[in-house]
Design a protein around this motif. Structure first.
Motif, short mmCIF file in Angstrom:
data_model
loop_
_atom_site.label_atom_id
_atom_site.label_comp_id
_atom_site.label_asym_id
_atom_site.label_seq_id
_atom_site.Cartn_x
_atom_site.Cartn_y
_atom_site.Cartn_z
N GLN A 1 0.83 -1.20 0.00
CA GLN A 1 0.00 0.00 0.00
C GLN A 1 0.87 1.26 0.00
N SER B 1 2.51 2.02 -3.41
CA SER B 1 1.67 2.65 -4.44
C SER B 1 1.84 4.17 -4.44
N GLU C 1 -4.22 -4.13 -4.34
CA GLU C 1 -3.32 -2.99 -4.56
C GLU C 1 -2.39 -3.24 -5.74
N LYS D 1 -3.86 -2.93 -9.29
CA LYS D 1 -4.09 -1.59 -9.87
C LYS D 1 -3.12 -1.32 -11.01
N THR D 2 -1.98 -2.01 -11.01
CA THR D 2 -0.98 -1.77 -12.05
C THR D 2 -0.71 -3.01 -12.91
N ASP E 1 -2.84 -5.85 -14.97
CA ASP E 1 -4.19 -6.21 -15.44
C ASP E 1 -4.61 -7.64 -15.14
N TYR F 1 -6.67 -8.92 -11.31
CA TYR F 1 -8.09 -8.84 -10.94
C TYR F 1 -8.92 -10.02 -11.45
N LYS G 1 -15.15 -3.40 -5.80
CA LYS G 1 -14.13 -2.47 -6.28
C LYS G 1 -13.54 -2.90 -7.63
N ILE G 2 -13.43 -4.21 -7.86
CA ILE G 2 -12.78 -4.65 -9.11
C ILE G 2 -13.77 -4.89 -10.25
#
Length: 179
Positions: A98, A101, A140, A143-144, A146, A149, A177-178
């Motif tokens: 976290q 990021s 987390e 997020k960068t 792909d 998720y 969230k995803i």
């Protein structure tokens, strides 16, 4: 190993104040991390569980002290098998990812090792606290990257069936969230 550090580990307990005291002691004597970090991964020594609890508190108090130990920690994450040790280290990993990021200090190789072990821990039979930290870590990192998720979604959907309320809660939150 430093004798005073060994005695502290040996006499430590899971009580909050004891963990805070030990964490503050290591922060004030941060050269002891050179002994503490490797000891956490000496799984043949039962005291490594206590060392992991202390390390978690140290990095909770002063996360930047982890920087010089990240390569070693990431290379050795897969050695951990005990639920209590993994709970402590997974929490530190979550906090570190976290923080990363915002500051970007983890290397690509370190993130790959963390991702791999987090997926391993997620699909293994560990307690909800471990899975909670791992899910937030993977969220987390995702997020960068792909591909994370879709994989995470599959596991959360499958494992939510018949799981504990705690697991269902974090799974539902992350799925929202995803999606």
């Amino acid at each position: 190993m430093n004798l005073e550090l060994y005695k502290r580990i040996e006499n430590s307990s899971a009580h909050t104040q004891n963990r805070i005291d030990n964490g503050n002691f290591i922060v004030q004597n941060n050269h002891l991390l050179d002994d503490l970090v490797p000891f956490c991964f000496e799984i043949s020594n039962k005291l490594h569980l206590r060392a992991c609890c202390i390390l978690e508190k140290v990095f909770e108090i002063e996360l930047n002290l982890s920087i010089n130990h990240l390569d070693f920690i990431c290379e050795n994450l897969n050695k951990l098998k005990n639920d209590s040790a993994i709970r402590s280290i997974s929490r530190f990993i979550m906090l570190m990812v976290q923080d990363n990021s915002k500051k970007y200090y983890l290397s690509k190789n370190q993130l790959e090792k963390i991702t791999e072990v987090c997926f391993d821990w997620l699909i293994s039979d560990y307690r909800v606290a471990v899975k909670h930290h791992v899910i937030l870590t993977l969220f987390e990192i995702g997020k960068t990257q792909d591909w994370i998720y879709p994989e995470l979604r599959l596991i959360l959907e499958k494992d939510s069936i018949g799981s504990s309320p705690g697991f269902k809660s974090i799974a539902k939150k992350i799925m929202k969230k995803i999606n």
